[in-house]
Design a protein around this motif. Sequence first.
Motif, short mmCIF file in Angstrom:
data_model
loop_
_atom_site.label_atom_id
_atom_site.label_comp_id
_atom_site.label_asym_id
_atom_site.label_seq_id
_atom_site.Cartn_x
_atom_site.Cartn_y
_atom_site.Cartn_z
N THR A 35 35.65 116.44 50.15
CA THR A 35 36.52 116.80 49.03
C THR A 35 37.46 115.68 48.63
O THR A 35 37.63 115.37 47.46
N ALA A 36 38.08 115.06 49.62
CA ALA A 36 39.17 114.13 49.34
C ALA A 36 38.71 112.71 49.04
O ALA A 36 39.51 111.88 48.60
N ALA A 37 37.41 112.42 49.25
CA ALA A 37 36.95 111.03 49.13
C ALA A 37 37.20 110.46 47.74
O ALA A 37 37.35 109.26 47.56
N GLU A 38 37.24 111.34 46.74
CA GLU A 38 37.42 110.86 45.37
C GLU A 38 38.88 110.55 45.09
O GLU A 38 39.20 109.84 44.13
N PHE A 39 39.78 111.11 45.89
CA PHE A 39 41.20 110.95 45.62
C PHE A 39 41.71 109.63 46.21
O PHE A 39 41.02 108.96 46.96
N MET A 40 42.97 109.32 45.89
CA MET A 40 43.57 108.09 46.41
C MET A 40 44.12 108.35 47.80
O MET A 40 45.32 108.19 48.06
N ASP A 92 34.05 126.03 38.85
CA ASP A 92 34.29 126.36 37.45
C ASP A 92 35.51 127.27 37.27
O ASP A 92 36.41 126.96 36.49
N LEU A 93 35.55 128.38 37.99
CA LEU A 93 36.65 129.31 37.79
C LEU A 93 37.96 128.76 38.35
O LEU A 93 38.98 128.75 37.67
N LEU A 94 37.91 128.30 39.61
CA LEU A 94 39.14 127.78 40.21
C LEU A 94 39.38 126.31 39.84
O LEU A 94 40.43 125.77 40.13
N HIS A 95 38.39 125.70 39.19
CA HIS A 95 38.49 124.29 38.78
C HIS A 95 38.90 123.39 39.95
O HIS A 95 39.79 122.55 39.84
N CYS A 96 38.30 123.62 41.10
CA CYS A 96 38.52 122.72 42.22
C CYS A 96 37.66 121.47 42.03
O CYS A 96 36.66 121.47 41.32
N ARG A 97 38.07 120.39 42.70
CA ARG A 97 37.23 119.19 42.78
C ARG A 97 36.61 119.19 44.17
O ARG A 97 37.31 119.37 45.16
N ASP A 98 35.30 118.98 44.26
CA ASP A 98 34.67 118.97 45.58
C ASP A 98 33.39 118.16 45.52
O ASP A 98 32.29 118.68 45.71
#
Lengths: 468, 468, 468
Positions: free
Chosen positions: A311-316, A187-193
């Motif tokens: 973490t990266a599985a959602e990315f291209m 939420d604060l750092l708005h990371c995707r994980d």
Amino acid sequence: MGNCCDRAASFFGPQKNTNVRVGLPAVCFVWQIAMVVLFGVFIRYDEESDTHWVEFRRENNITSDIENDFYFRYPSFQDVHVMIFVGFGFLMTFLKRYSYGGVGFNFLIAAFGLQWALLMQGWFHSLNPETGKITIGVESLINADFCCAGSLIAFGALLGKVSPVQTLVVALFGVTLFAVEEYIILDLLHCRDAGGSMVIHCFGGYYGLAISWVLYRPNLHLSKRFHGAVYHSDLFAMIGTLYLWMYWPSFNSAITDHGDGQHRTAINTYLALASSVLTTVAISSMSKKGGKLDMVHIQNATLAGGVAMGTAAEFMIQPYGALIVGFCVGIISTFGYLFVTPFLEKYLKLQDTCGVHNLHAVPGMLGGFIGAITAAAATEAVYGAEGLRNTFDFEGEFENRTPGTQGGFQAAGTCVNIWFILRFPIWADPGDDNCFDDEVYWELPEDEEIVPPVLEYNNHMIHKHQEM
Amino acid sequence: MGNCCDRAASFFGPQKNTNVRVGLPAVCFVWQIAMVVLFGVFIRYDEESDTHWVEFRRENNITSDIENDFYFRYPSFQDVHVMIFVGFGFLMTFLKRYSYGGVGFNFLIAAFGLQWALLMQGWFHSLNPETGKITIGVESLINADFCCAGSLIAFGALLGKVSPVQTLVVALFGVTLFAVEEYIILDLLHCRDAGGSMVIHCFGGYYGLAISWVLYRPNLHLSKRFHGAVYHSDLFAMIGTLYLWMYWPSFNSAITDHGDGQHRTAINTYLALASSVLTTVAISSMSKKGGKLDMVHIQNATLAGGVAMGTAAEFMIQPYGALIVGFCVGIISTFGYLFVTPFLEKYLKLQDTCGVHNLHAVPGMLGGFIGAITAAAATEAVYGAEGLRNTFDFEGEFENRTPGTQGGFQAAGTCVNIWFILRFPIWADPGDDNCFDDEVYWELPEDEEIVPPVLEYNNHMIHKHQEM
Amino acid sequence: MGNCCDRAASFFGPQKNTNVRVGLPAVCFVWQIAMVVLFGVFIRYDEESDTHWVEFRRENNITSDIENDFYFRYPSFQDVHVMIFVGFGFLMTFLKRYSYGGVGFNFLIAAFGLQWALLMQGWFHSLNPETGKITIGVESLINADFCCAGSLIAFGALLGKVSPVQTLVVALFGVTLFAVEEYIILDLLHCRDAGGSMVIHCFGGYYGLAISWVLYRPNLHLSKRFHGAVYHSDLFAMIGTLYLWMYWPSFNSAITDHGDGQHRTAINTYLALASSVLTTVAISSMSKKGGKLDMVHIQNATLAGGVAMGTAAEFMIQPYGALIVGFCVGIISTFGYLFVTPFLEKYLKLQDTCGVHNLHAVPGMLGGFIGAITAAAATEAVYGAEGLRNTFDFEGEFENRTPGTQGGFQAAGTCVNIWFILRFPIWADPGDDNCFDDEVYWELPEDEEIVPPVLEYNNHMIHKHQEM
């Protein structure tokens, strides 16, 4: 024999009281009653699981019941559920005489943890300020299971050395810390994980190691006769391994975006896992005389690909990118089992029963950085303008973030996890000489003798000691 | 004892070198690196797993994310995935001292095979001539798992007699041949074979038998002490059996048409499987003194209904038709275990550890012909005009095919499979006297002794031989 | 030894003939042929699994294939399927020497039962009076699996004491009675019972107890050496427990209303189950010296939450309501294992091998009453006008029912179950001295000896008797 046993125990330190007949029921009852009360005050159904859904549907022009989030996520939820209870549970049955404890305490931790997680995550993420209620749906259940995973990983480091009351305390603190850390990172750092490389695996691994360090047992060699597998206990553990391995694509994709998000995440995870199997086999075979394979490696390091893709599985990251990730962490994780675990035990006083350092902590941390790099490298050419916005959720106050900045925040998020080292009170843990033994906390059937009798072994230990 | 062992071994033939410390890591590394490179060159996400899906959706007027193929197929994919790794894997744990090998090498083969399958099937079926890329989605993952199944079936015939390097070679060739054969049957002959009676089971079975014939071991009786089950190894195998049995409806329906296609296929398979349980029990009970049941039959022949419905499950075979298929193949498969396997071993020099001839080869071949008959009997009255077209894909160049012609092509397709008999290079397979023994390729825990010590047994064998 | 064995047996009663070589194959063949004929006459595909679906879709303005009921229910169906075959099957492997029987006869009963259930439920619920046909789809398959569950629960009470032929008879009568009872409760009384607290669990439990009472064995102590677990058999049973536990949300929600109905049911069940784990652990730990846990409780009573939520899970019982239900039945069920089972055996001549009284009969009955109370307490304020109508199906002739009346009918429905006590013919059950022994009906591998040899044991029994 009892006498001799006592002597041996008192030789090496004060005998521990392993009676949990008061503590365990008390904790279970009090905490469960607290759950009932807190759920009564705070928790309600969300609009998709409430009977008012039919009105909600009409108001929002939703054409069909099939668009209820249940149908997007329930199959993945069940896969995650299996990973938590059968996957983690059976993975921890590998010890010859602590299989009940592995699967049974895992069951207990998770059953408590998921209730507490619904509350903690609700307070942090979805408390409605107007009504003062937390509303839950299938996504909340998945998140609660995820949150338990952190504590179960920690339990892996402590397996055989803690009492059931302690495991519940580990879960209570673990879930609480998890919710805080998740709030900071997501939420604060708005990371995707999505699959939780950082939030779940890295956190869980280091949390477990921290507790293990606090609970260091200098005379753990007294339980050495229990500290190993037998033929069939290793097969039970393979059930756990395979369910974790097979369902990891569901784990990582369970809460990613509808549509291409879930689809791509599943594909990437599937590939990374396949790749880490081959490199694990390669390193395992190289490390032994005659090229024999070691079950410990096969049971654990083959899963590192799933952890590192969290973490990266959602990315291209592209299919070949996923294969490379699996390739590398398979090697790193197996090397961890070969060299790092013995090193940690010998020099840093870290006793890590399941080797969570090699399976969760390190691959999780790597996964965080892989995610940061992949995010930083994202371009509109590859993702499309809309795709980029959707994938990284560049909306609201984060509308103007660039992939480069996002990458920086992802890396920062990863580092946050290394903070969590802590101490906390402990009760009723077993003595050093009966760790890894179900006898202490479980009624056992009369059975063929699997381990050498304690009498001889302790005699032997005493003599050895006296000679020194 | 080692000495005696050596003598026994050299008496019957040159001792095999079972050291795979160079070969196995080398193959794993080189092949996995090759996968990375080839994936880098060829494989990309398809339009449903790419971030451009949101644009694709808009352009094609797709109203909701739920119509992404992921939601049609992912639950079935996971069921198939479980069949491949837990189903096949645990089915092969029945040997008392080769359970690690059964589940572990199965894991290795499948993890490599699915990567190679994505490439091979991609080149044959979905290479985009303009971009030179193969695009993958959830259906590709299912097909890759299917493709592995062929090699895993073959591994069943070889169980305990080959080295891990050989199993990988079996997978490499198996996947390659599979893709060719699939291309001929499904694309050139335009057969329908959703659950792969012909393409997967018949192929896998005969492929395994062919290799087994090439690798015939005249002195396999030297490993007889390992060639059997113990009480708990049979229970582990039942895990495999049940997962195969339960998820077979998903296997057959995983890539059939959306809507009624998947629905009908699942129903038909479910019924055929139920029916074959009863006839298997009947024959098994008739064959033994006192009517006792044989675990080998229950573990295997109960699955024959699923194999035999692989082709016809998509057609309007009707529920009673499915029951009849299951009824017959349950009988045939159990008779196979009773009479055909011993016959093959004695007269044709075919050593078939798991009896894949009875579970896959024969029921698969029958399934092909059942499909041909059902197709030939299809009428517009039963299927509806549109239904007939959809079910048999009478589109494009095949627009004018009649059900009769289709039946002919289905029968032709079945016959194609009988071609595949072949030879190929082999390394590091175990000697005849230590087949079925995990000791050769796995680090084993010290354990209660399950098998009679090799010393006595070999002594006994030597004496027996000398007397002759 | 055989001689001695015979003497012991004839001392205590006429020796039973356990040869099923004629009976078992005969029953399997005849019944399976009957199934084929009856399916041929009655069973066809419904409109969603028939090739005419494409026309049906157009006529009913269904926009997408994804709205085929298959996609709403198939994932839940597969979870239920796993519960029936692996869940119930492996839960019954806990006996040291009757694991084949537990999982194998469970397989046989269910495979026959589901076919017979499709017919019986079809005749009662969905026979088309015009065509004289029953049409089936995925919901029928789920219902058939549910119907089998009743008989499998009954089998739990009889485990180890009946022959395979008898188990099939139990299934034949069980399914028949189930369909009648279900018709009375769901159709005539218009009760709601999605997860079958009343219809499945209460019925199955009392049905099994009734049969067990009829088959009372005064000399069952002669089989005492087989009546217990070994270390690994308890672990196999935990596989069953965990699959039942994890998939119970799917069980209860499998046939509830699309949309919020399935969603809410899953949440409620998930919570009730979590809650009953903690109270089970608490009571189990309190009951033993040193606070040790008893595997029997962990394997069974943890599931009571799912049973007790079977009726009310669909209603707006609220998350805390679900926790309270789980809390209470966890306690009640564990107390049942501690006190009620021994009492029933001693004073009521009820020998209940798996304790189905505590896991199914009592929690099921409670679940019925919980459902009645929850229904009676329903208000439009909580449910919404439409929501109330949908949830309780107040349509057609039941349009004017109030929640209060519905509550009364629910309570009435629960009481209906207590009727079913009955007798029926039996064949070829084992003698009192070889109950719980796979040796009787299964070919066993030569193995390490797990149980004390029968010779000594019987000698010992004879001497003891003679002294008396």
